[in-house]
Write a protein that holds these residues in place. Structure first.
Motif, PDB file in Angstrom:
ATOM      1  N   ARG A  32       0.888  -1.517   0.088  1.00 27.81           N
ATOM      2  CA  ARG A  32       0.182  -0.030  -0.040  1.00 27.81           C
ATOM      3  C   ARG A  32       0.777   1.043  -0.027  1.00 27.81           C
ATOM      4  O   ARG A  32       1.846   1.299   0.549  1.00 27.81           O
ATOM      5  N   PHE A  33       0.557   2.312  -0.763  1.00 33.20           N
ATOM      6  CA  PHE A  33       1.168   3.523  -0.729  1.00 33.20           C
ATOM      7  C   PHE A  33       0.301   4.686  -1.361  1.00 33.20           C
ATOM      8  O   PHE A  33      -0.829   4.314  -1.730  1.00 33.20           O
ATOM      9  N   PRO A  34       0.465   5.768  -0.874  1.00 40.91           N
ATOM     10  CA  PRO A  34      -0.431   6.849  -1.200  1.00 40.91           C
ATOM     11  C   PRO A  34      -0.337   7.101  -2.708  1.00 40.91           C
ATOM     12  O   PRO A  34       0.440   7.074  -3.414  1.00 40.91           O
ATOM     13  N   LEU A  35      -1.616   7.373  -3.145  1.00 39.07           N
ATOM     14  CA  LEU A  35      -1.785   8.072  -4.525  1.00 39.07           C
ATOM     15  C   LEU A  35      -2.766   9.115  -4.583  1.00 39.07           C
ATOM     16  O   LEU A  35      -3.927   9.022  -4.101  1.00 39.07           O
ATOM     17  N   GLY A  36      -2.293  10.240  -4.938  1.00 41.24           N
ATOM     18  CA  GLY A  36      -2.921  11.548  -4.976  1.00 41.24           C
ATOM     19  C   GLY A  36      -2.972  12.016  -3.621  1.00 41.24           C
ATOM     20  O   GLY A  36      -1.980  11.783  -2.811  1.00 41.24           O
ATOM     21  N   LEU A  37      -3.757  12.999  -3.266  1.00 40.44           N
ATOM     22  CA  LEU A  37      -3.652  13.591  -2.181  1.00 40.44           C
ATOM     23  C   LEU A  37      -4.305  13.086  -0.774  1.00 40.44           C
ATOM     24  O   LEU A  37      -3.960  13.022   0.282  1.00 40.44           O
ATOM     25  N   GLN A  38      -5.209  12.106  -1.134  1.00 40.39           N
ATOM     26  CA  GLN A  38      -6.103  11.526  -0.138  1.00 40.39           C
ATOM     27  C   GLN A  38      -6.463   9.952  -0.345  1.00 40.39           C
ATOM     28  O   GLN A  38      -7.092   9.394   0.327  1.00 40.39           O
ATOM     29  N   GLU A  39      -6.297   9.656  -1.465  1.00 40.65           N
ATOM     30  CA  GLU A  39      -6.157   8.111  -1.810  1.00 40.65           C
ATOM     31  C   GLU A  39      -5.014   7.197  -1.719  1.00 40.65           C
ATOM     32  O   GLU A  39      -3.988   7.813  -1.301  1.00 40.65           O
ATOM     33  N   SER A  40      -5.181   6.059  -1.650  1.00 41.30           N
ATOM     34  CA  SER A  40      -3.988   4.860  -1.623  1.00 41.30           C
ATOM     35  C   SER A  40      -4.368   3.876  -2.653  1.00 41.30           C
ATOM     36  O   SER A  40      -5.414   3.846  -3.020  1.00 41.30           O
ATOM     37  N   ALA A  41      -3.489   3.356  -2.835  1.00 45.11           N
ATOM     38  CA  ALA A  41      -3.546   2.121  -3.900  1.00 45.11           C
ATOM     39  C   ALA A  41      -2.542   0.779  -3.531  1.00 45.11           C
ATOM     40  O   ALA A  41      -1.766   1.202  -2.686  1.00 45.11           O
ATOM     41  N   LEU A  42      -2.745  -0.042  -4.093  1.00 41.90           N
ATOM     42  CA  LEU A  42      -1.903  -1.310  -3.818  1.00 41.90           C
ATOM     43  C   LEU A  42      -1.604  -2.167  -5.077  1.00 41.90           C
ATOM     44  O   LEU A  42      -1.994  -1.966  -6.249  1.00 41.90           O
ATOM     45  N   GLY A 113      10.532   2.027 -12.637  1.00 40.14           N
ATOM     46  CA  GLY A 113      10.835   2.598 -11.192  1.00 40.14           C
ATOM     47  C   GLY A 113       9.421   3.662 -10.956  1.00 40.14           C
ATOM     48  O   GLY A 113       9.273   4.359 -11.735  1.00 40.14           O
ATOM     49  N   LEU A 114       8.379   3.165 -10.164  1.00 42.32           N
ATOM     50  CA  LEU A 114       7.397   4.186  -9.934  1.00 42.32           C
ATOM     51  C   LEU A 114       7.485   4.821  -8.801  1.00 42.32           C
ATOM     52  O   LEU A 114       7.473   4.368  -7.705  1.00 42.32           O
ATOM     53  N   VAL A 115       7.632   6.211  -9.271  1.00 42.94           N
ATOM     54  CA  VAL A 115       8.129   7.004  -7.970  1.00 42.94           C
ATOM     55  C   VAL A 115       6.735   7.444  -7.226  1.00 42.94           C
ATOM     56  O   VAL A 115       6.000   8.176  -7.810  1.00 42.94           O
ATOM     57  N   VAL A 116       6.821   7.442  -5.998  1.00 41.87           N
ATOM     58  CA  VAL A 116       5.704   7.676  -4.844  1.00 41.87           C
ATOM     59  C   VAL A 116       6.243   8.461  -3.702  1.00 41.87           C
ATOM     60  O   VAL A 116       7.486   8.251  -3.709  1.00 41.87           O
ATOM     61  N   PRO A 117       5.530   9.143  -3.049  1.00 41.70           N
ATOM     62  CA  PRO A 117       5.826   9.830  -1.930  1.00 41.70           C
ATOM     63  C   PRO A 117       6.450   9.024  -0.896  1.00 41.70           C
ATOM     64  O   PRO A 117       7.538   9.377  -0.218  1.00 41.70           O
ATOM     65  N   GLN A 118       5.825   7.968  -0.749  1.00 45.12           N
ATOM     66  CA  GLN A 118       6.355   7.079   0.489  1.00 45.12           C
ATOM     67  C   GLN A 118       5.640   5.646   0.449  1.00 45.12           C
ATOM     68  O   GLN A 118       4.764   5.325  -0.627  1.00 45.12           O
ATOM     69  N   VAL A 119       5.822   4.555   0.909  1.00 45.68           N
ATOM     70  CA  VAL A 119       5.255   3.271   0.893  1.00 45.68           C
ATOM     71  C   VAL A 119       4.599   3.339   2.501  1.00 45.68           C
ATOM     72  O   VAL A 119       5.317   3.565   3.416  1.00 45.68           O
ATOM     73  N   ASP A 120       3.546   2.835   2.529  1.00 40.05           N
ATOM     74  CA  ASP A 120       2.959   2.654   3.819  1.00 40.05           C
ATOM     75  C   ASP A 120       3.014   1.132   4.599  1.00 40.05           C
ATOM     76  O   ASP A 120       3.335   1.214   5.643  1.00 40.05           O
ATOM     77  N   ASP A 121       2.548   0.156   3.810  1.00 37.52           N
ATOM     78  CA  ASP A 121       2.453  -1.170   4.615  1.00 37.52           C
ATOM     79  C   ASP A 121       2.228  -2.327   3.607  1.00 37.52           C
ATOM     80  O   ASP A 121       2.051  -2.160   2.318  1.00 37.52           O
ATOM     81  N   ILE A 122       2.563  -3.687   3.894  1.00 35.05           N
ATOM     82  CA  ILE A 122       2.303  -4.860   3.230  1.00 35.05           C
ATOM     83  C   ILE A 122       1.072  -5.428   3.884  1.00 35.05           C
ATOM     84  O   ILE A 122       0.910  -5.390   5.067  1.00 35.05           O
ATOM     85  N   GLU A 123       0.040  -5.723   2.862  1.00 35.87           N
ATOM     86  CA  GLU A 123      -1.376  -6.233   3.504  1.00 35.87           C
ATOM     87  C   GLU A 123      -1.586  -7.676   2.687  1.00 35.87           C
ATOM     88  O   GLU A 123      -1.098  -7.694   1.841  1.00 35.87           O
TER      89      GLU A 123
END
Length: 176
Positions: A32-42, A113-123
């Motif tokens: 899981r990682f942030p996508l956009g300002l308020q969303e996240s994606a997997l 490489g898919l650049v994102v602000p951060q990664v959050d978790d493994i689910e």
């Protein structure tokens, strides 16, 4: 669940030290990682080769590329294309604030490489419950990159759709 707050500089996913999933389970590991300002994606963990920190100043821009292509960098003695994933799927582009990470995905021996602000978790999720993407369920610009949605509303992205997207593939062929 393991968080990524202390492991952003992980060189390999094997080094995360997560408990293995019992072999009899049909659950898949998703990042899981942030996508956009308020969303996240997997993204499916099985298609992720590595997660690295990205120094935006060390990315070599490539002329005449779509704005979602940040450029290329050296990765394992190869040139790695870096895409601003947020910008590619229609959200605001990355800002210089913070140190973004690149989720390096592989499809058919080809890495991006898919650049994102951060990664959050493994689910863990059952991908058999995935509802396929359809017009109207997702924003039009995001739709080509969506594998589907889980019952909890989480969006699972299609790594193949991202790496083979025609807009940047047309331009990529000139630089190897």
């Amino acid at each position: 669940m393991q968080t990524f707050q202390s492991v952003l500089a992980v060189a390999s996913l094997d080094a995360l030290g997560l408990d293995p999933i019992p072999p009899e389970t049909n659950l898949s590991k998703l990042l899981r990682f942030p996508l956009g300002l308020q969303e996240s994606a997997l993204l499916p963990l099985e298609q992720i080769a590595e997660i690295i920190q990205v120094n935006l100043a060390e990315i070599l821009p490539v002329p005449e590329m779509p704005s979602c292509v940040l450029g290329i960098c050296n990765w394992r003695t190869e040139m790695l294309w870096l895409l601003d994933l947020n910008h590619l799927v229609g959200y605001p582009p990355l800002t210089a604030a913070g140190t973004p990470v690149a989720i390096i995905v592989t499809v058919n021996e080809y890495a991006v490489g898919l650049v994102v602000p951060q990664v959050d978790d493994i689910e863990l999720h059952d991908l058999q419950q995935l509802q396929r993407s359809a017009p109207g369920l997702f924003p039009p610009k995001l739709l080509p990159f969506v594998l589907g949605a889980l019952p909890n509303g989480s969006t699972v992205l299609d790594v193949t759709g991202i790496t083979q997207y025609h807009l940047w593939q047309i331009h990529r062929t000139g630089v190897s």
